[in-house]
Design a protein around this motif. Sequence first.
Motif, PDB file in Angstrom:
ATOM      1  N   VAL A 168       0.744  -1.211   0.154  1.00 42.86           N
ATOM      2  CA  VAL A 168       0.000   0.032   0.006  1.00 42.86           C
ATOM      3  C   VAL A 168       0.973   1.312   0.029  1.00 42.86           C
ATOM      4  O   VAL A 168       1.785   1.343   0.819  1.00 42.86           O
ATOM      5  N   PHE A 169       0.750   2.155  -0.874  1.00 39.02           N
ATOM      6  CA  PHE A 169       1.458   3.499  -0.914  1.00 39.02           C
ATOM      7  C   PHE A 169       0.930   4.352   0.150  1.00 39.02           C
ATOM      8  O   PHE A 169       0.021   4.100   0.785  1.00 39.02           O
ATOM      9  N   CYS A 175      -8.015   4.887   6.325  1.00 34.72           N
ATOM     10  CA  CYS A 175      -8.837   3.835   6.437  1.00 34.72           C
ATOM     11  C   CYS A 175     -10.048   3.963   7.208  1.00 34.72           C
ATOM     12  O   CYS A 175      -9.849   4.740   8.155  1.00 34.72           O
ATOM     13  N   SER A 176     -11.153   3.210   7.057  1.00 33.85           N
ATOM     14  CA  SER A 176     -12.386   3.111   7.798  1.00 33.85           C
ATOM     15  C   SER A 176     -12.883   1.631   8.012  1.00 33.85           C
ATOM     16  O   SER A 176     -12.602   0.916   6.771  1.00 33.85           O
ATOM     17  N   PHE A 189     -10.117   1.736   2.101  1.00 35.24           N
ATOM     18  CA  PHE A 189      -8.897   2.673   2.136  1.00 35.24           C
ATOM     19  C   PHE A 189      -8.237   2.941   0.652  1.00 35.24           C
ATOM     20  O   PHE A 189      -8.878   2.476  -0.031  1.00 35.24           O
ATOM     21  N   ARG A 190      -7.454   3.798   0.871  1.00 31.45           N
ATOM     22  CA  ARG A 190      -6.812   4.318  -0.578  1.00 31.45           C
ATOM     23  C   ARG A 190      -5.338   3.646  -0.591  1.00 31.45           C
ATOM     24  O   ARG A 190      -4.516   3.573   0.158  1.00 31.45           O
ATOM     25  N   ASP A 191      -5.195   3.355  -1.990  1.00 32.31           N
ATOM     26  CA  ASP A 191      -4.022   2.782  -2.351  1.00 32.31           C
ATOM     27  C   ASP A 191      -3.720   3.533  -3.583  1.00 32.31           C
ATOM     28  O   ASP A 191      -3.587   4.936  -3.690  1.00 32.31           O
ATOM     29  N   LEU A 192      -3.671   2.996  -4.842  1.00 29.33           N
ATOM     30  CA  LEU A 192      -3.553   3.671  -5.995  1.00 29.33           C
ATOM     31  C   LEU A 192      -4.926   4.377  -6.385  1.00 29.33           C
ATOM     32  O   LEU A 192      -5.052   5.067  -7.474  1.00 29.33           O
ATOM     33  N   PHE A 214      -3.976   8.762 -11.489  1.00 27.38           N
ATOM     34  CA  PHE A 214      -3.246   9.580 -11.488  1.00 27.38           C
ATOM     35  C   PHE A 214      -2.782  10.391  -9.919  1.00 27.38           C
ATOM     36  O   PHE A 214      -1.725  10.714  -9.734  1.00 27.38           O
ATOM     37  N   ALA A 215      -3.662   9.815  -9.015  1.00 33.72           N
ATOM     38  CA  ALA A 215      -3.704  10.210  -7.660  1.00 33.72           C
ATOM     39  C   ALA A 215      -2.400   9.336  -7.203  1.00 33.72           C
ATOM     40  O   ALA A 215      -1.658   9.638  -6.071  1.00 33.72           O
TER      41      ALA A 215
END
Length: 332
Positions: A168-169, A175-176, A189-192, A214-215
């Motif tokens: 995970v970047f 995360c939730s 959660f956010r990764d790419l 792009f994020a």
Amino acid sequence: ALGKLKFAQHNGTAWQHELVEEQPGGTGWYSSLVYDSLDRPHISYYSPNDNSLMYTSYYSGSWHIEPITTTNDIGGYTSLALDSSDQSHIAFWDGPNLAVKLAQHNGTNWQISIIDTMTDIGQNVSLDLVLDTADQPHLCYYDYDAGALNYAFHNGSSWQLDTVSDDVFYNGQTCSIVLDSRGHPHISFRDLGLQYAYHNGSAWEITTVDDDFFAGLRALAIHHNLALITSSREELVKLTHSEKVRSSPFFNIFASINLRPFSETEATQMMDAYLTGTEVKFLISEINLVFQIAGFHPYFLQMACHHLYAAHQQGLEDAARRQYVLELSLIH
């Protein structure tokens, strides 16, 4: 506002605001809000003014504030949950000791336990806490050092730790977590992009909800030392055909540099620099051929020189090298 913790609630018609606490050195950082069974608000937060993890609840017509820790930089990224007895549980980050901790109120005082520790700098930890039907804590948290999203729960006697994803970047820190009727954890959660993880009882299943390419590139460039260099006649944002792509914050990390053509001396120096340490030496006729094909533009010069160098490496004769470079340069 700076130095103020405020509470807002909607009365069915309009928003009402009130001041919870005001401190000259700042307060209200990393706040987390829950309501108890009597619809009274409880808030956990960090106060840099007091250097403390703080807890406040509203009853008897006023806010009652108390510190939980009194050591500098302990109490970031708080997440608050109430159990079936309305007792408070707060997951938080202990920066100096690189530890994720849990503070639990037993009705009389606060008890603090260590959930997990990091190995290096431990920055940008994100966490979220939830309690199950037995009032046992479950949480997700991001380990910046390991680049991993983790899950922890207490089984009644000890903490059990598990890795949800170990690739995970930086953005994975957001995360939730929720539990379903069977007590199985679900984590966003956010990764790419936006990811969803679900534990099926034996293993984690992860799916992509929204792939924000792009994020992800932006995160790599800012936090993982990835160098992004593009070459175009127009600025990148002008070349996009989608408003969704054009509005991405990815493009505001770039600086545009207009390259002028090299002089002949600069172009020759570039070639000499690239050939230093190799056994290849371009002939004068080959250098003139490169100038004929590429002019003095840095990008085109590199392309033509690449093909010429490859021809030398393949052991081609003079005429064959010229033909090789001409054909490949025309293709590109």
